[in-house]
Design an enzyme around this catalytic site. Structure first.
Site, PDB file in Angstrom:
ATOM      1  N   ASP A 203       0.899  -1.158  -0.022  1.00 60.60           N
ATOM      2  CA  ASP A 203      -0.069   0.216   0.090  1.00 60.60           C
ATOM      3  C   ASP A 203       0.824   1.409   0.014  1.00 60.60           C
ATOM      4  O   ASP A 203       0.854   2.092   0.969  1.00 60.60           O
ATOM      5  CB  ASP A 203      -0.961  -0.003   1.321  1.00 60.60           C
ATOM      6  CG  ASP A 203      -2.201   1.206   1.289  1.00 60.60           C
ATOM      7  OD1 ASP A 203      -2.295   1.562   0.005  1.00 60.60           O
ATOM      8  OD2 ASP A 203      -2.558   1.512   2.130  1.00 60.60           O
ATOM      9  N   ASP A 220       3.647   1.737   8.189  1.00 62.60           N
ATOM     10  CA  ASP A 220       2.434   0.919   7.936  1.00 62.60           C
ATOM     11  C   ASP A 220       2.453  -0.139   7.005  1.00 62.60           C
ATOM     12  O   ASP A 220       1.833  -0.195   5.789  1.00 62.60           O
ATOM     13  CB  ASP A 220       1.066   1.854   7.591  1.00 62.60           C
ATOM     14  CG  ASP A 220      -0.241   1.360   7.740  1.00 62.60           C
ATOM     15  OD1 ASP A 220      -0.412  -0.053   8.171  1.00 62.60           O
ATOM     16  OD2 ASP A 220      -1.083   1.898   7.486  1.00 62.60           O
TER      17      ASP A 220
END
Length: 328
Positions: A203, A220
């Site tokens: 992502d 993340d």
């Protein structure tokens, strides 16, 4: 008494967050500050020595314990190899994954800075270097528990999630069903070979890259998976015309290939990957609608205008799949 249909995250009150973190021997100064995160719940906090932390409380039942631990092991591997990532804090027993009030949670060092500027050639080169370093390490082994990106399955599940609800009027339902089926057929001709999949961030958008000047850190890794290397590169190609896109790609790959060769054949998968992201995004919104944070943050999903625009974008994407001009 348990309230019917109450979402698990509703129970994640500030006092419980503080109690969970202080159970690890870290004393919290002040109230945790909620960051813009919807899949999980993420908070910034300071301890009594003024060190800043990021606390991530994982969405229940999304990832298994084995998958979460594999993410953390991957981050430690990258950090040890000198890749700029935010790796999780470990307690005196060496554990990075903790549990409180029915939630798995983890602590990460706070990464200061801003997102890179994708019209800055120096930033693009630095980002290419960062992803190249990441993939030079990640390509050594495969994930055992994390998922493998399967484009046809993702497209099919996205289509089913949208059509299963009452989000579309009769006209929109016909149009969405038609264009999404056409996109699935196009994707069926553009599936990458299994050997192309490596461990990726998954992502890699601007919100997950922070730093100053040309020194950036990846944060993340919640969506890390097995996928082609280009999955971590294509979202940085944001220019609005063909010549500028080629310039962006040139800088990005020049930095990348300082550390890792890149198979140019993977450029053909950029539009299929964009298609998957477009389909998955709307499906993700409707699938998460019972989480109270979603109607508050994305109220426009319930409007006809949103779905008209989404269908138009998918129609444009169908044409892009058939004719990715800027790569010619």
């Amino acid at each position: 008494m348990v309230v019917a249909n109450q979402h698990p995250f509703n129970s994640l009150m500030p006092a419980r967050i503080v109690d969970a973190i202080e159970s690890l021997g870290i004393w919290v100064s002040g109230e945790p500050f909620a960051l813009n995160s919807y899949e999980n719940r993420v908070f910034m906090l300071s301890d009594d020595e003024r060190q800043r932390w990021i606390a991530k409380f994982y969405r229940p039942d999304r990832w298994s314990e084995a998958q979460l631990r594999e993410e953390h092991v991957f981050l430690d591997e990258l950090k040890t190899a000198g890749v700029a990532v935010a790796a999780p804090w470990r307690d005196s027993r060496g554990d990075s994954l903790h549990r409180a009030n029915g939630f798995y949670f983890a602590l990460f060092p706070h990464v200061p800075g801003q997102a890179p500027e994708l019209d800055n050639p120096g930033h693009l080169f630095a980002l290419g270097e960062l992803i190249g370093r990441l993939h030079a390490v990640s390509s050594r082994h495969a994930f055992a528990a994390r998922p493998v990106m399967e484009p046809l399955a993702l497209a099919a599940s996205s289509r089913e999630d949208v059509l299963a609800g009452n989000w579309l009027n009769r006209r929109q339902r016909r149009a969405y069903a038609r264009v999404s089926e056409s996109l699935q057929q196009s994707l069926s001709h553009q599936v990458w070979p299994d050997q192309a999949a490596i461990r990726v961030h998954g992502d890699c958008h601007l919100g997950n890259i922070l730093g100053r000047d040309d020194d950036f850190t990846l944060v993340d890794f919640d969506d890390c998976m097995m996928a082609p290397a280009v999955q971590d590169l294509w979202m940085m190609l944001t220019a609005q015309n063909d010549s500028e896109l080629r310039l962006q790609l040139s800088e990005l790959l020049e930095g990348y290939e300082e550390h890792m060769p890149f198979d140019r054949c993977q450029l053909e998968w950029i539009e299929p990957l964009r298609t998957l992201r477009l389909m998955r995004y709307s499906a993700w919104l409707v699938a998460r609608w019972q989480d109270p944070a979603f109607p508050r943050a994305f109220p426009w999903v319930a409007s006809e205008d949103y779905w008209d625009q989404h269908i138009r974008i998918l129609e444009q994407q169908r044409l892009a799949l058939d004719n990715p001009q800027w790569l010619a």
